[in-house]
Design a protein around this motif. Structure first.
Motif, PDB file in Angstrom:
ATOM      1  N   PHE A   1      38.832 132.809 105.817  1.00  0.00           N
ATOM      2  CA  PHE A   1      39.825 131.769 105.588  1.00  0.00           C
ATOM      3  C   PHE A   1      39.944 131.457 104.101  1.00  0.00           C
ATOM      4  CE2 PHE A   1      39.496 130.252 110.115  1.00  0.00           C
ATOM      5  CZ  PHE A   1      40.852 130.317 110.384  1.00  0.00           C
ATOM      6  N   LEU A   2      41.180 131.359 103.614  1.00  0.00           N
ATOM      7  CA  LEU A   2      41.485 130.881 102.264  1.00  0.00           C
ATOM      8  C   LEU A   2      42.347 129.649 102.439  1.00  0.00           C
ATOM      9  CD1 LEU A   2      42.574 134.253 100.565  1.00  0.00           C
ATOM     10  CD2 LEU A   2      40.286 133.258 100.638  1.00  0.00           C
ATOM     11  N   THR A   3      41.806 128.477 102.195  1.00  0.00           N
ATOM     12  CA  THR A   3      42.546 127.262 102.516  1.00  0.00           C
ATOM     13  C   THR A   3      42.139 126.094 101.632  1.00  0.00           C
ATOM     14  OG1 THR A   3      42.991 125.656 104.285  1.00  0.00           O
ATOM     15  CG2 THR A   3      40.840 126.739 104.305  1.00  0.00           C
ATOM     16  N   ALA A   4      43.064 125.154 101.486  1.00  0.00           N
ATOM     17  CA  ALA A   4      42.795 123.949 100.703  1.00  0.00           C
ATOM     18  C   ALA A   4      42.081 122.885 101.534  1.00  0.00           C
ATOM     19  CB  ALA A   4      44.105 123.384 100.156  1.00  0.00           C
ATOM     20  N   LEU A   5      41.966 123.105 102.841  1.00  0.00           N
ATOM     21  CA  LEU A   5      41.306 122.137 103.719  1.00  0.00           C
ATOM     22  C   LEU A   5      39.796 122.289 103.569  1.00  0.00           C
ATOM     23  CD1 LEU A   5      43.544 122.592 106.899  1.00  0.00           C
ATOM     24  CD2 LEU A   5      43.753 120.884 105.090  1.00  0.00           C
ATOM     25  N   ASN A   6      39.171 121.333 102.867  1.00  0.00           N
ATOM     26  CA  ASN A   6      37.772 121.528 102.482  1.00  0.00           C
ATOM     27  C   ASN A   6      36.801 120.505 103.039  1.00  0.00           C
ATOM     28  OD1 ASN A   6      38.594 119.342 101.018  1.00  0.00           O
ATOM     29  ND2 ASN A   6      37.850 120.064  99.040  1.00  0.00           N
ATOM     30  N   THR A   7      37.192 119.733 104.059  1.00  0.00           N
ATOM     31  CA  THR A   7      36.249 118.782 104.639  1.00  0.00           C
ATOM     32  C   THR A   7      35.280 119.525 105.556  1.00  0.00           C
ATOM     33  OG1 THR A   7      37.556 118.327 106.631  1.00  0.00           O
ATOM     34  CG2 THR A   7      38.074 117.038 104.637  1.00  0.00           C
ATOM     35  N   PRO A   8      34.085 118.978 105.784  1.00  0.00           N
ATOM     36  CA  PRO A   8      33.143 119.628 106.694  1.00  0.00           C
ATOM     37  C   PRO A   8      33.731 119.891 108.074  1.00  0.00           C
ATOM     38  CG  PRO A   8      32.031 117.928 105.432  1.00  0.00           C
ATOM     39  CD  PRO A   8      33.495 117.797 105.110  1.00  0.00           C
ATOM     40  N   ASP A   9      34.552 118.952 108.577  1.00  0.00           N
ATOM     41  CA  ASP A   9      35.154 119.148 109.899  1.00  0.00           C
ATOM     42  C   ASP A   9      36.102 120.333 109.905  1.00  0.00           C
ATOM     43  OD1 ASP A   9      33.774 117.054 110.979  1.00  0.00           O
ATOM     44  OD2 ASP A   9      35.410 115.614 110.846  1.00  0.00           O
TER      45      ASP A   9
ATOM     46  N   MET B   1      50.758 141.865 113.247  1.00  0.00           N
ATOM     47  CA  MET B   1      50.276 142.949 112.380  1.00  0.00           C
ATOM     48  C   MET B   1      48.820 143.280 112.674  1.00  0.00           C
ATOM     49  SD  MET B   1      52.205 141.851 108.829  1.00  0.00           S
ATOM     50  CE  MET B   1      51.571 143.206 107.812  1.00  0.00           C
ATOM     51  N   VAL B   2      47.992 142.263 112.902  1.00  0.00           N
ATOM     52  CA  VAL B   2      46.584 142.509 113.224  1.00  0.00           C
ATOM     53  C   VAL B   2      46.451 143.248 114.552  1.00  0.00           C
ATOM     54  CG1 VAL B   2      44.362 141.434 113.755  1.00  0.00           C
ATOM     55  CG2 VAL B   2      45.760 140.514 111.919  1.00  0.00           C
ATOM     56  N   LEU B   3      47.269 142.877 115.532  1.00  0.00           N
ATOM     57  CA  LEU B   3      47.183 143.496 116.850  1.00  0.00           C
ATOM     58  C   LEU B   3      47.631 144.951 116.847  1.00  0.00           C
ATOM     59  CD1 LEU B   3      48.505 140.621 119.177  1.00  0.00           C
ATOM     60  CD2 LEU B   3      46.151 141.186 118.573  1.00  0.00           C
ATOM     61  N   ASN B   4      48.390 145.338 115.818  1.00  0.00           N
ATOM     62  CA  ASN B   4      48.972 146.681 115.803  1.00  0.00           C
ATOM     63  C   ASN B   4      48.473 147.576 114.668  1.00  0.00           C
ATOM     64  OD1 ASN B   4      51.187 146.745 118.011  1.00  0.00           O
ATOM     65  ND2 ASN B   4      51.508 144.780 116.984  1.00  0.00           N
ATOM     66  N   ASN B   5      47.545 147.050 113.832  1.00  0.00           N
ATOM     67  CA  ASN B   5      47.059 147.832 112.707  1.00  0.00           C
ATOM     68  C   ASN B   5      45.552 147.625 112.517  1.00  0.00           C
ATOM     69  OD1 ASN B   5      49.716 148.836 111.263  1.00  0.00           O
ATOM     70  ND2 ASN B   5      50.051 146.675 111.787  1.00  0.00           N
ATOM     71  N   PRO B   6      44.817 148.679 112.153  1.00  0.00           N
ATOM     72  CA  PRO B   6      43.357 148.574 111.990  1.00  0.00           C
ATOM     73  C   PRO B   6      42.947 148.145 110.577  1.00  0.00           C
ATOM     74  CG  PRO B   6      44.021 150.856 111.778  1.00  0.00           C
ATOM     75  CD  PRO B   6      45.284 150.072 112.050  1.00  0.00           C
ATOM     76  N   TYR B   7      43.143 146.864 110.256  1.00  0.00           N
ATOM     77  CA  TYR B   7      42.742 146.369 108.936  1.00  0.00           C
ATOM     78  C   TYR B   7      41.216 146.257 108.863  1.00  0.00           C
ATOM     79  CZ  TYR B   7      47.670 145.146 108.571  1.00  0.00           C
ATOM     80  OH  TYR B   7      49.036 145.209 108.542  1.00  0.00           O
ATOM     81  N   ASP B   8      40.703 146.340 107.628  1.00  0.00           N
ATOM     82  CA  ASP B   8      39.265 146.178 107.426  1.00  0.00           C
ATOM     83  C   ASP B   8      38.877 144.709 107.306  1.00  0.00           C
ATOM     84  OD1 ASP B   8      38.218 148.988 107.167  1.00  0.00           O
ATOM     85  OD2 ASP B   8      39.767 149.043 105.620  1.00  0.00           O
ATOM     86  N   ILE B   9      39.758 143.899 106.720  1.00  0.00           N
ATOM     87  CA  ILE B   9      39.505 142.470 106.527  1.00  0.00           C
ATOM     88  C   ILE B   9      40.833 141.718 106.617  1.00  0.00           C
ATOM     89  CG2 ILE B   9      38.690 140.678 104.909  1.00  0.00           C
ATOM     90  CD1 ILE B   9      36.868 142.730 103.642  1.00  0.00           C
ATOM     91  N   VAL B  10      40.784 140.511 107.166  1.00  0.00           N
ATOM     92  CA  VAL B  10      41.951 139.627 107.193  1.00  0.00           C
ATOM     93  C   VAL B  10      41.647 138.393 106.346  1.00  0.00           C
ATOM     94  CG1 VAL B  10      43.450 138.178 108.613  1.00  0.00           C
ATOM     95  CG2 VAL B  10      42.680 140.392 109.488  1.00  0.00           C
ATOM     96  N   LEU B  11      42.533 138.105 105.389  1.00  0.00           N
ATOM     97  CA  LEU B  11      42.460 136.875 104.603  1.00  0.00           C
ATOM     98  C   LEU B  11      43.514 135.937 105.171  1.00  0.00           C
ATOM     99  CD1 LEU B  11      42.268 138.396 100.998  1.00  0.00           C
ATOM    100  CD2 LEU B  11      40.400 137.892 102.585  1.00  0.00           C
ATOM    101  N   LEU B  12      43.096 134.750 105.603  1.00  0.00           N
ATOM    102  CA  LEU B  12      43.964 133.907 106.418  1.00  0.00           C
ATOM    103  C   LEU B  12      43.984 132.458 105.945  1.00  0.00           C
ATOM    104  CD1 LEU B  12      45.614 133.478 109.071  1.00  0.00           C
ATOM    105  CD2 LEU B  12      43.429 133.329 110.284  1.00  0.00           C
ATOM    106  N   ASP B  13      45.187 131.965 105.652  1.00  0.00           N
ATOM    107  CA  ASP B  13      45.346 130.545 105.346  1.00  0.00           C
ATOM    108  C   ASP B  13      45.455 129.780 106.658  1.00  0.00           C
ATOM    109  OD1 ASP B  13      45.722 128.167 104.046  1.00  0.00           O
ATOM    110  OD2 ASP B  13      47.748 128.587 103.361  1.00  0.00           O
TER     111      ASP B  13
END
Length: 232
Positions: free
Chosen positions: A80-88, A42-54
């Motif tokens: 990124f919207l994710t539960a992975l919250n370590t510095p790494d 979808m990103v490769l085929n559409n001009p989105y303004d922002i992507v929210l990504l898990d």
């Protein structure tokens, strides 16, 4: 009037409903992909303004999706919207080409603040395209803001968009100690405490790229206060 289009790549139904409903009420146009493979297409085929990504999504994880988007030369902002919250994990996500990183669970007003910060930055960059050619110098470091090019001793240094904005902020304020909050407000356009060490992570990235193999060292830590760009 341009309607902001957002792509949400997320497989958790509750998060999809929460985000889509809230953003819809804020007059954003929201599309949804439930896995990384469909999201990338979808990103490769559409001009989105922002992507929210898990990150933890099926078919293709968020890190892979982010890297492939950037490899295709697409500079659409990625949050990124994710539960992975370590510095790494935060460092991995940002270094894959993302613009920002928001840890679940999050409050909706924080998500809106991050999105608006990204939109403000985009508008400022568009305005900057109309300004005269400007170069910034410190020792043998040169930042050409028109060409978005950085060199040391004539050697070009490749930076991500976020690394570039951070260096640009430091260089515009060379000789001045900037706190982490100063850097968040200017390089990320965030004016509240995000509760991460994102600035420290990116300072380390910059040091590896512009200081490790060059002299003099330019990025210095002001213990307990922040960072300063100056000659040793």
């Amino acid at each position: 009037m341009h309607i902001i289009s957002i792509l949400l790549i997320e497989d958790e139904p509750d998060v999809v409903d929460f985000v889509k409903k809230g953003l819809g009420e804020e007059s954003f146009e929201v599309s949804v992909a439930l896995n990384g493979k469909d999201g990338l297409e979808m990103v490769l085929n559409n001009p989105y303004d922002i992507v929210l990504l898990d990150i933890m999504i099926p078919e293709k994880n968020g890190i892979e999706v982010c890297k492939e988007i950037r490899e295709h030369g697409i500079q659409t902002p990625i949050l990124f919207l994710t539960a992975l919250n370590t510095p790494d994990n935060i460092a991995l996500g940002l270094n894959s080409g993302a613009d920002d990183y928001l840890v679940k669970p999050f409050k909706f007003n924080e998500l809106i603040a991050r999105i608006n910060a990204i939109l403000r930055r985009i508008n400022l960059e568009k305005m900057g395209d109309q300004k005269p050619h400007i170069k910034y110098f410190l020792s043998n470091l040169v930042l050409d803001d028109d060409a978005k090019k950085v060199t040391r001793n004539g050697i070009e240094i490749t930076l991500t968009a976020t690394e570039y904005r951070l260096l640009f902020t430091l260089l515009k304020n060379k000789g001045k100690v900037l706190s982490r909050m100063d850097l968040l407000e200017n390089a990320w356009d965030i004016n509240f405490n995000v509760g991460t060490n994102v600035v420290d992570v990116y300072i380390n990235y910059l040091r590896k790229k512009i200081d490790t193999d060059f002299e003099p060292k330019l990025i210095h830590t002001a213990v307990g206060m922040g960072y300063i760009l100056k000659e040793s």
